[in-house]
Design a protein around this motif. Structure first.
Motif, PDB file in Angstrom:
ATOM      1  N   HIS A  27      44.251  38.514  37.597  1.00 53.91           N
ATOM      2  CA  HIS A  27      44.332  36.985  37.400  1.00 53.91           C
ATOM      3  C   HIS A  27      43.658  36.226  38.522  1.00 53.91           C
ATOM      4  N   ALA A  28      42.973  36.793  39.444  1.00 50.48           N
ATOM      5  CA  ALA A  28      42.314  36.296  40.648  1.00 50.48           C
ATOM      6  C   ALA A  28      43.319  35.573  41.555  1.00 50.48           C
ATOM      7  N   LEU A  29      44.479  35.687  41.466  1.00 59.11           N
ATOM      8  CA  LEU A  29      45.498  34.989  42.261  1.00 59.11           C
ATOM      9  C   LEU A  29      45.132  35.095  43.522  1.00 59.11           C
ATOM     10  N   LEU A  30      44.667  36.296  44.245  1.00 58.88           N
ATOM     11  CA  LEU A  30      44.370  36.480  45.723  1.00 58.88           C
ATOM     12  C   LEU A  30      43.227  35.638  45.992  1.00 58.88           C
ATOM     13  N   PRO A  31      41.891  35.921  45.256  1.00 59.42           N
ATOM     14  CA  PRO A  31      40.960  34.925  45.715  1.00 59.42           C
ATOM     15  C   PRO A  31      41.270  33.717  45.889  1.00 59.42           C
ATOM     16  N   VAL A  32      41.613  33.048  44.718  1.00 57.05           N
ATOM     17  CA  VAL A  32      42.178  31.674  44.613  1.00 57.05           C
ATOM     18  C   VAL A  32      43.032  31.374  45.793  1.00 57.05           C
ATOM     19  N   ALA A  33      44.137  31.975  46.036  1.00 53.87           N
ATOM     20  CA  ALA A  33      44.845  31.573  47.240  1.00 53.87           C
ATOM     21  C   ALA A  33      43.954  31.628  48.706  1.00 53.87           C
ATOM     22  N   ALA A  34      43.167  32.535  48.794  1.00 56.12           N
ATOM     23  CA  ALA A  34      42.444  32.904  50.009  1.00 56.12           C
ATOM     24  C   ALA A  34      41.396  31.686  50.333  1.00 56.12           C
ATOM     25  N   VAL A  35      40.848  31.233  49.174  1.00 61.73           N
ATOM     26  CA  VAL A  35      39.808  30.202  49.282  1.00 61.73           C
ATOM     27  C   VAL A  35      40.624  28.953  49.764  1.00 61.73           C
ATOM     28  N   ARG A  36      41.865  28.575  49.128  1.00 61.49           N
ATOM     29  CA  ARG A  36      42.565  27.475  49.106  1.00 61.49           C
ATOM     30  C   ARG A  36      43.149  27.486  50.646  1.00 61.49           C
ATOM     31  N   SER A  37      43.357  28.426  51.134  1.00 63.82           N
ATOM     32  CA  SER A  37      44.055  28.509  52.597  1.00 63.82           C
ATOM     33  C   SER A  37      42.969  28.399  53.585  1.00 63.82           C
ATOM     34  N   GLY A  38      41.590  28.611  53.396  1.00 62.16           N
ATOM     35  CA  GLY A  38      40.675  28.796  54.213  1.00 62.16           C
ATOM     36  C   GLY A  38      40.403  30.150  54.657  1.00 62.16           C
ATOM     37  N   LYS A  39      41.270  31.062  54.295  1.00 63.50           N
ATOM     38  CA  LYS A  39      40.991  32.490  54.572  1.00 63.50           C
ATOM     39  C   LYS A  39      39.581  32.947  54.228  1.00 63.50           C
ATOM     40  N   ALA A  40      39.307  32.426  53.098  1.00 64.62           N
ATOM     41  CA  ALA A  40      37.831  32.916  52.634  1.00 64.62           C
ATOM     42  C   ALA A  40      37.036  31.397  52.454  1.00 64.62           C
ATOM     43  N   GLU A  41      35.660  31.672  52.690  1.00 62.60           N
ATOM     44  CA  GLU A  41      34.901  30.665  52.342  1.00 62.60           C
ATOM     45  C   GLU A  41      34.385  30.692  51.131  1.00 62.60           C
ATOM     46  N   GLY A  42      34.362  31.871  50.434  1.00 59.76           N
ATOM     47  CA  GLY A  42      33.992  32.269  49.097  1.00 59.76           C
ATOM     48  C   GLY A  42      34.416  33.424  48.962  1.00 59.76           C
ATOM     49  N   ALA A  43      34.537  33.816  47.322  1.00 59.39           N
ATOM     50  CA  ALA A  43      35.041  34.920  46.957  1.00 59.39           C
ATOM     51  C   ALA A  43      34.353  35.482  45.734  1.00 59.39           C
ATOM     52  N   VAL A  44      34.441  36.837  45.672  1.00 56.28           N
ATOM     53  CA  VAL A  44      34.098  37.373  44.365  1.00 56.28           C
ATOM     54  C   VAL A  44      35.338  38.087  43.746  1.00 56.28           C
ATOM     55  N   ALA A  45      35.806  37.815  42.623  1.00 58.54           N
ATOM     56  CA  ALA A  45      36.639  38.555  41.854  1.00 58.54           C
ATOM     57  C   ALA A  45      36.003  39.430  40.731  1.00 58.54           C
ATOM     58  N   GLY A  46      36.360  40.835  41.000  1.00 63.12           N
ATOM     59  CA  GLY A  46      35.898  41.677  40.321  1.00 63.12           C
ATOM     60  C   GLY A  46      36.856  42.389  39.210  1.00 63.12           C
ATOM     61  N   GLU A  47      36.580  42.347  38.026  1.00 60.84           N
ATOM     62  CA  GLU A  47      37.699  42.942  36.843  1.00 60.84           C
ATOM     63  C   GLU A  47      36.760  43.839  35.881  1.00 60.84           C
ATOM     64  N   VAL A  48      37.119  45.010  35.473  1.00 58.16           N
ATOM     65  CA  VAL A  48      36.646  45.780  34.571  1.00 58.16           C
ATOM     66  C   VAL A  48      37.145  45.600  33.165  1.00 58.16           C
ATOM     67  N   ASN A  49      38.149  45.176  32.979  1.00 59.81           N
ATOM     68  CA  ASN A  49      38.884  45.148  31.531  1.00 59.81           C
ATOM     69  C   ASN A  49      38.730  43.693  31.373  1.00 59.81           C
ATOM     70  N   PRO A  50      38.243  43.408  29.900  1.00 65.21           N
ATOM     71  CA  PRO A  50      38.216  42.136  29.442  1.00 65.21           C
ATOM     72  C   PRO A  50      39.219  41.218  29.404  1.00 65.21           C
ATOM     73  N   GLY A  51      40.477  41.651  29.070  1.00 65.77           N
ATOM     74  CA  GLY A  51      41.587  40.797  29.102  1.00 65.77           C
ATOM     75  C   GLY A  51      41.831  39.895  30.647  1.00 65.77           C
ATOM     76  N   PRO A  52      42.116  40.996  31.410  1.00 67.10           N
ATOM     77  CA  PRO A  52      42.243  40.447  32.956  1.00 67.10           C
ATOM     78  C   PRO A  52      40.751  39.632  33.342  1.00 67.10           C
ATOM     79  N   TYR A  53      39.685  40.019  32.939  1.00 67.74           N
ATOM     80  CA  TYR A  53      38.540  39.328  33.250  1.00 67.74           C
ATOM     81  C   TYR A  53      38.707  37.790  32.871  1.00 67.74           C
ATOM     82  N   GLU A  54      38.845  37.823  31.432  1.00 61.77           N
ATOM     83  CA  GLU A  54      38.998  36.233  30.951  1.00 61.77           C
ATOM     84  C   GLU A  54      40.132  35.607  31.735  1.00 61.77           C
ATOM     85  N   ALA A  55      41.121  36.124  31.919  1.00 66.41           N
ATOM     86  CA  ALA A  55      42.360  35.483  32.754  1.00 66.41           C
ATOM     87  C   ALA A  55      41.952  34.939  34.291  1.00 66.41           C
ATOM     88  N   ALA A  56      41.317  35.875  34.706  1.00 66.23           N
ATOM     89  CA  ALA A  56      40.523  35.529  36.128  1.00 66.23           C
ATOM     90  C   ALA A  56      39.700  34.290  36.108  1.00 66.23           C
TER      91      ALA A  56
END
Length: 252
Positions: A27-56
């Protein structure tokens, strides 16, 4: 948005200002949290399955971070280009699968400075892959959450690591003439064995019970290969019990 303790521990390992790829992002929880906290200046969220991909995609859109987090559907490191990111997180898969993802994406790792990996099982398989490909484990964490035990393994390229693999996996003498061999360090974790917690002991006592069940099962076979395998597992059980009896208990 509150991360689980497991994801929070992974998040906390990410250096400030990273260019992050989270593989199997769900669900891209980690990239969202990392960008919000400043840990990441930008991120790629990769997902192979359609359901989680749409959720992300929905999670990133709802967070208002579509300009800073790219959600891509694809297998493993296929979702990134060489040099695009400098930190990769992969969590919630088996160690063998994580090793396979890294192996197939070797060409994408040249400029990566940190791997933060959380295998559900097969941690030793992952450590052996990292060792074979000149990645050095620089930190390990063990935690229990919702009745499950998780290991988080953080690794750096050999050229950037403050410590060499030879030192990380150097055999260590324990009390009573017992040796913590490099093979056992790969299985149990070189840092986790340094300060073994109650969770560590519980994990390995449970693993021994599973191994004893394996011995009982394969011992029923008359094949020589099965007898050899049973003897090998029995030897491992003896070694694990010896190590556990000699390690100091550290409550945490």
């Amino acid at each position: 948005m509150k991360l689980s303790n497991r994801l929070q521990r992974i998040h906390d390992q990410i250096p400030e200002g990273s260019r992050l790829a989270d593989i199997g992002s769900d669900h891209a929880l980690l990239p969202v949290a990392a960008v919000r906290s400043g840990k990441a200046e930008g991120a790629v969220a990769g997902e192979v399955n359609p359901g989680p991909y749409e959720a992300a995609r929905k999670q990133v859109s709802d967070a208002g971070l579509k300009e800073r987090i790219t959600v891509r559907r694809g297998d493993g490191l296929d979702v990134i280009s060489a040099g695009e990111v400098d930190v990769i997180t992969i969590a919630g898969m088996g160690g063998a699968l994580i090793a396979s993802i890294l192996d197939r994406g070797l060409s994408k790792l040249d400029e990566v400075k940190l791997l933060i990996l959380q295998p559900n099982v097969g941690e030793d398989i992952l450590r052996r892959w990292l060792l074979a490909h000149q990645w050095v484990v620089v930190a390990e964490q063990l935690l229990e959450e919702d009745g499950k035990v998780y290991e988080i393994i953080t690794a750096m390229p050999q050229a950037l690591s403050p410590i060499a693999n030879e030192e990380v996996y150097r055999a260590r003498p324990l009390e009573g003439g017992v040796e913590l061999t490099s093979d056992l360090l790969l299985r149990m974790g070189p840092y986790l064995t340094d300060r073994p917690t109650d969770v560590f002991f519980a994990k390995w006592e449970s693993e021994i019970v599973k191994l004893e069940s394996v011995v009982q099962s394969i011992s029923k076979s008359d094949q020589e290969s099965s007898r050899d395998k049973a003897a090998e597992v029995e030897h491992l059980i003896v070694n694990l019990k010896e190590v556990l009896s000699c390690l100091p208990k550290v409550k945490r």
